[in-house]
Every structure is written in C-alpha cells, then in structure tokens.
Design a protein around this motif. Structure first.
Motif, PDB file in Angstrom:
ATOM      1  N   GLY A  40      44.564  -4.794   7.514  1.00 47.88           N
ATOM      2  CA  GLY A  40      45.701  -4.745   6.595  1.00 47.88           C
ATOM      3  C   GLY A  40      46.330  -6.094   6.286  1.00 47.88           C
ATOM      4  O   GLY A  40      47.391  -6.134   5.661  1.00 47.88           O
ATOM      5  N   TYR A  41      45.713  -7.189   6.677  1.00 47.53           N
ATOM      6  CA  TYR A  41      46.250  -8.515   6.347  1.00 47.53           C
ATOM      7  C   TYR A  41      45.802  -8.884   4.938  1.00 47.53           C
ATOM      8  O   TYR A  41      44.806  -8.388   4.433  1.00 47.53           O
ATOM      9  CB  TYR A  41      45.753  -9.576   7.339  1.00 47.53           C
ATOM     10  CG  TYR A  41      46.104  -9.253   8.765  1.00 47.53           C
ATOM     11  CD1 TYR A  41      47.410  -9.304   9.225  1.00 47.53           C
ATOM     12  CD2 TYR A  41      45.105  -8.874   9.662  1.00 47.53           C
ATOM     13  CE1 TYR A  41      47.721  -8.990  10.541  1.00 47.53           C
ATOM     14  CE2 TYR A  41      45.408  -8.558  10.972  1.00 47.53           C
ATOM     15  CZ  TYR A  41      46.715  -8.616  11.410  1.00 47.53           C
ATOM     16  OH  TYR A  41      47.020  -8.303  12.700  1.00 47.53           O
ATOM     17  N   HIS A  42      46.562  -9.819   4.332  1.00 48.84           N
ATOM     18  CA  HIS A  42      46.270 -10.227   2.964  1.00 48.84           C
ATOM     19  C   HIS A  42      45.859 -11.692   2.857  1.00 48.84           C
ATOM     20  O   HIS A  42      45.554 -12.158   1.756  1.00 48.84           O
ATOM     21  CB  HIS A  42      47.479  -9.964   2.067  1.00 48.84           C
ATOM     22  CG  HIS A  42      47.862  -8.522   2.045  1.00 48.84           C
ATOM     23  ND1 HIS A  42      47.109  -7.555   1.414  1.00 48.84           N
ATOM     24  CD2 HIS A  42      48.904  -7.870   2.608  1.00 48.84           C
ATOM     25  CE1 HIS A  42      47.679  -6.375   1.579  1.00 48.84           C
ATOM     26  NE2 HIS A  42      48.760  -6.532   2.302  1.00 48.84           N
ATOM     27  N   SER A  43      45.866 -12.402   3.987  1.00 44.89           N
ATOM     28  CA  SER A  43      45.512 -13.821   3.933  1.00 44.89           C
ATOM     29  C   SER A  43      45.056 -14.294   5.314  1.00 44.89           C
ATOM     30  O   SER A  43      45.337 -13.657   6.336  1.00 44.89           O
ATOM     31  CB  SER A  43      46.715 -14.654   3.486  1.00 44.89           C
ATOM     32  OG  SER A  43      47.726 -14.611   4.491  1.00 44.89           O
ATOM     33  N   PHE A  44      44.386 -15.446   5.307  1.00 39.97           N
ATOM     34  CA  PHE A  44      43.988 -16.065   6.575  1.00 39.97           C
ATOM     35  C   PHE A  44      45.227 -16.465   7.379  1.00 39.97           C
ATOM     36  O   PHE A  44      45.248 -16.382   8.597  1.00 39.97           O
ATOM     37  CB  PHE A  44      43.118 -17.308   6.330  1.00 39.97           C
ATOM     38  CG  PHE A  44      41.727 -16.971   5.865  1.00 39.97           C
ATOM     39  CD1 PHE A  44      40.810 -16.406   6.727  1.00 39.97           C
ATOM     40  CD2 PHE A  44      41.340 -17.220   4.560  1.00 39.97           C
ATOM     41  CE1 PHE A  44      39.530 -16.097   6.301  1.00 39.97           C
ATOM     42  CE2 PHE A  44      40.060 -16.912   4.121  1.00 39.97           C
ATOM     43  CZ  PHE A  44      39.153 -16.344   4.999  1.00 39.97           C
ATOM     44  N   ARG A  45      46.265 -16.892   6.676  1.00 41.45           N
ATOM     45  CA  ARG A  45      47.508 -17.303   7.341  1.00 41.45           C
ATOM     46  C   ARG A  45      48.121 -16.130   8.098  1.00 41.45           C
ATOM     47  O   ARG A  45      48.481 -16.250   9.262  1.00 41.45           O
ATOM     48  CB  ARG A  45      48.490 -17.861   6.310  1.00 41.45           C
ATOM     49  CG  ARG A  45      49.733 -18.469   6.919  1.00 41.45           C
ATOM     50  CD  ARG A  45      50.588 -19.231   5.898  1.00 41.45           C
ATOM     51  NE  ARG A  45      50.452 -18.783   4.523  1.00 41.45           N
ATOM     52  CZ  ARG A  45      51.245 -17.877   3.937  1.00 41.45           C
ATOM     53  NH1 ARG A  45      52.240 -17.337   4.591  1.00 41.45           N
ATOM     54  NH2 ARG A  45      51.051 -17.523   2.689  1.00 41.45           N
ATOM     55  N   GLU A  46      48.228 -14.993   7.450  1.00 40.80           N
ATOM     56  CA  GLU A  46      48.761 -13.780   8.094  1.00 40.80           C
ATOM     57  C   GLU A  46      47.922 -13.395   9.305  1.00 40.80           C
ATOM     58  O   GLU A  46      48.450 -13.060  10.362  1.00 40.80           O
ATOM     59  CB  GLU A  46      48.696 -12.595   7.112  1.00 40.80           C
ATOM     60  CG  GLU A  46      49.935 -12.269   6.377  1.00 40.80           C
ATOM     61  CD  GLU A  46      49.698 -11.018   5.515  1.00 40.80           C
ATOM     62  OE1 GLU A  46      49.375  -9.949   6.059  1.00 40.80           O
ATOM     63  OE2 GLU A  46      49.849 -11.141   4.285  1.00 40.80           O
ATOM     64  N   TYR A  47      46.636 -13.413   9.102  1.00 43.71           N
ATOM     65  CA  TYR A  47      45.703 -13.018  10.165  1.00 43.71           C
ATOM     66  C   TYR A  47      45.826 -13.944  11.363  1.00 43.71           C
ATOM     67  O   TYR A  47      45.926 -13.497  12.508  1.00 43.71           O
ATOM     68  CB  TYR A  47      44.283 -13.033   9.601  1.00 43.71           C
ATOM     69  CG  TYR A  47      43.207 -12.529  10.543  1.00 43.71           C
ATOM     70  CD1 TYR A  47      43.394 -11.396  11.317  1.00 43.71           C
ATOM     71  CD2 TYR A  47      41.996 -13.182  10.634  1.00 43.71           C
ATOM     72  CE1 TYR A  47      42.392 -10.931  12.160  1.00 43.71           C
ATOM     73  CE2 TYR A  47      40.981 -12.733  11.463  1.00 43.71           C
ATOM     74  CZ  TYR A  47      41.196 -11.607  12.235  1.00 43.71           C
ATOM     75  OH  TYR A  47      40.209 -11.157  13.064  1.00 43.71           O
ATOM     76  N   TYR A  48      45.876 -15.248  11.122  1.00 46.40           N
ATOM     77  CA  TYR A  48      45.976 -16.194  12.233  1.00 46.40           C
ATOM     78  C   TYR A  48      47.288 -16.022  12.995  1.00 46.40           C
ATOM     79  O   TYR A  48      47.309 -16.101  14.225  1.00 46.40           O
ATOM     80  CB  TYR A  48      45.827 -17.646  11.760  1.00 46.40           C
ATOM     81  CG  TYR A  48      45.870 -18.585  12.925  1.00 46.40           C
ATOM     82  CD1 TYR A  48      44.794 -18.657  13.809  1.00 46.40           C
ATOM     83  CD2 TYR A  48      46.989 -19.356  13.194  1.00 46.40           C
ATOM     84  CE1 TYR A  48      44.838 -19.486  14.919  1.00 46.40           C
ATOM     85  CE2 TYR A  48      47.032 -20.183  14.295  1.00 46.40           C
ATOM     86  CZ  TYR A  48      45.957 -20.245  15.149  1.00 46.40           C
ATOM     87  OH  TYR A  48      46.007 -21.054  16.264  1.00 46.40           O
ATOM     88  N   LYS A  49      48.371 -15.784  12.282  1.00 41.39           N
ATOM     89  CA  LYS A  49      49.667 -15.571  12.948  1.00 41.39           C
ATOM     90  C   LYS A  49      49.552 -14.450  13.980  1.00 41.39           C
ATOM     91  O   LYS A  49      50.044 -14.566  15.092  1.00 41.39           O
ATOM     92  CB  LYS A  49      50.759 -15.218  11.936  1.00 41.39           C
ATOM     93  CG  LYS A  49      51.369 -16.375  11.243  1.00 41.39           C
ATOM     94  CD  LYS A  49      52.424 -15.850  10.268  1.00 41.39           C
ATOM     95  CE  LYS A  49      53.434 -16.878   9.922  1.00 41.39           C
ATOM     96  NZ  LYS A  49      54.438 -16.386   8.990  1.00 41.39           N
ATOM     97  N   ASP A  50      48.891 -13.368  13.598  1.00 42.26           N
ATOM     98  CA  ASP A  50      48.761 -12.234  14.518  1.00 42.26           C
ATOM     99  C   ASP A  50      47.759 -12.521  15.633  1.00 42.26           C
ATOM    100  O   ASP A  50      47.955 -12.071  16.756  1.00 42.26           O
ATOM    101  CB  ASP A  50      48.394 -10.959  13.769  1.00 42.26           C
ATOM    102  CG  ASP A  50      48.959  -9.723  14.442  1.00 42.26           C
ATOM    103  OD1 ASP A  50      49.973  -9.831  15.176  1.00 42.26           O
ATOM    104  OD2 ASP A  50      48.390  -8.640  14.254  1.00 42.26           O
TER     105      ASP A  50
END
Length: 96
Positions: A40-50
C-alpha cells in the motif's frame, strides 16, 4: 522518481549493507515497486520510512531481495575438512 530510487538504494546500503545498485536497475525497480505497492505504499520514500521502523517490513524486504546461499555445500574444501577432520574425530569419540 529516479532521484528517489537512488536515495532509496543508498539508504538501504547504509541500513543493511546490501548494494542494490549492483543489480539491473529496471528489474530491481519493478521488483521493489511491486513489493511496496503490495503493502500500500506509493513511493520509495514512504516504503523506506516504514522499513526503518517496522521490523516486519524490513524482514519481508530482506527475504524478497536476498537469497540464502550456503557456501558450505558449494565449497569442496569444507567437505574435505568434514571428511578428514571432523568425522574421524566423531567416530573416535563414539568408539570410546
């Protein structure tokens, strides 16, 4: 998006030691995009944060991005050590 991907692979290398830049970029991007979209992420940035804060997400990432290779089974010298040193020692101690 190219800068975001590059930042992602730099951050992953810092965090895990895995250098994703060594792999074909297009193939790696598709694989990673598929993985993060599934969650359910929309970007690499979002994914990396998690990935940084959620051990479950990090472990899933590691499982999907790495293969577990055992050098023991692929290295003839290991078998020689087993055959010549370890097994004879075990057999001697078992006879006692």
């Amino acid at each position: 998006m190219p800068q975001e991907y590059e930042r992602f692979i730099r951050n992953i290398k810092t965090l895990t030691g895995i250098d994703l830049a060594l792999y074909k970029e297009g193939q790696m991007k598709r694989r990673l995009t598929s993985l993060y979209e599934k969650r359910g992420y929309h970007s690499f940035r979002e994914y990396y944060k998690d990935i940084q804060i959620n051990p479950e997400v990090l472990n899933e990432f590691l499982d999907r991005m790495t293969i577990n290779v055992s050098e023991f089974y692929r290295n003839a010298k290991r078998w020689e050590v087993l055959e010549r040193k370890i097994l004879p020692g075990l057999l001697v101690s078992k006879k006692s």
